[in-house]
Write a protein that holds these residues in place. Structure first.
Motif, PDB file in Angstrom:
ATOM      1  N   MET A   1     -27.999 -19.214  29.720  1.00  0.00           N
ATOM      2  CA  MET A   1     -27.861 -18.130  30.678  1.00  0.00           C
ATOM      3  C   MET A   1     -29.211 -17.918  31.359  1.00  0.00           C
ATOM      4  SD  MET A   1     -26.939 -14.199  29.894  1.00  0.00           S
ATOM      5  CE  MET A   1     -26.408 -13.169  31.192  1.00  0.00           C
ATOM      6  N   LYS A   2     -29.168 -17.750  32.647  1.00  0.00           N
ATOM      7  CA  LYS A   2     -30.389 -17.492  33.401  1.00  0.00           C
ATOM      8  C   LYS A   2     -30.189 -16.197  34.182  1.00  0.00           C
ATOM      9  CE  LYS A   2     -33.490 -19.467  36.797  1.00  0.00           C
ATOM     10  NZ  LYS A   2     -33.777 -20.593  37.706  1.00  0.00           N
ATOM     11  N   ALA A   3     -31.176 -15.326  34.079  1.00  0.00           N
ATOM     12  CA  ALA A   3     -31.116 -14.045  34.801  1.00  0.00           C
ATOM     13  C   ALA A   3     -32.421 -13.863  35.551  1.00  0.00           C
ATOM     14  CB  ALA A   3     -30.903 -12.902  33.827  1.00  0.00           C
ATOM     15  N   GLN A   4     -32.333 -13.215  36.681  1.00  0.00           N
ATOM     16  CA  GLN A   4     -33.528 -12.958  37.479  1.00  0.00           C
ATOM     17  C   GLN A   4     -33.483 -11.518  37.964  1.00  0.00           C
ATOM     18  OE1 GLN A   4     -33.959 -15.469  40.913  1.00  0.00           O
ATOM     19  NE2 GLN A   4     -35.966 -14.677  41.396  1.00  0.00           N
ATOM     20  N   PHE A   5     -34.586 -10.826  37.809  1.00  0.00           N
ATOM     21  CA  PHE A   5     -34.697  -9.450  38.268  1.00  0.00           C
ATOM     22  C   PHE A   5     -35.290  -9.454  39.666  1.00  0.00           C
ATOM     23  CE2 PHE A   5     -35.418  -4.993  38.237  1.00  0.00           C
ATOM     24  CZ  PHE A   5     -36.645  -4.790  38.851  1.00  0.00           C
ATOM     25  N   LYS A   6     -34.654  -8.757  40.573  1.00  0.00           N
ATOM     26  CA  LYS A   6     -35.192  -8.615  41.915  1.00  0.00           C
ATOM     27  C   LYS A   6     -34.968  -7.181  42.361  1.00  0.00           C
ATOM     28  CE  LYS A   6     -35.004 -10.285  46.616  1.00  0.00           C
ATOM     29  NZ  LYS A   6     -34.349 -11.134  47.588  1.00  0.00           N
TER      30      LYS A   6
END
Length: 67
Positions: A1-6
């Motif tokens: 799983m890959k998550a990115q905060f923006k």
């Protein structure tokens, strides 16, 4: 799983500034707040706020350039 905060709208993010100072410094800040002369460009409280906002803006600007 890959998550990115923006941050969609960085200017709307609530920020907390924690100040740890000596009693003398707190007394000085209290005097600054009751005397509007100290909101001038070289005031300590104003400088702290400007530093915090500059660092936050630089962080979010850098994040936008990377993303």
């Amino acid at each position: 799983m890959k998550a990115q905060f923006k941050a969609e709208c960085p200017k709307e993010i609530q920020m907390t500034m924690t100040l740890t100072m000596t009693l003398a410094e707190w007394t000085e800040i209290a005097e600054h707040l009751t005397d509007t002369r100290h909101y001038r460009p070289d005031g300590k409280l104003l400088d702290a706020i400007r530093t915090m906002t500059r660092k936050a803006a630089a962080h979010f600007d850098a994040e936008t350039e990377e993303g």
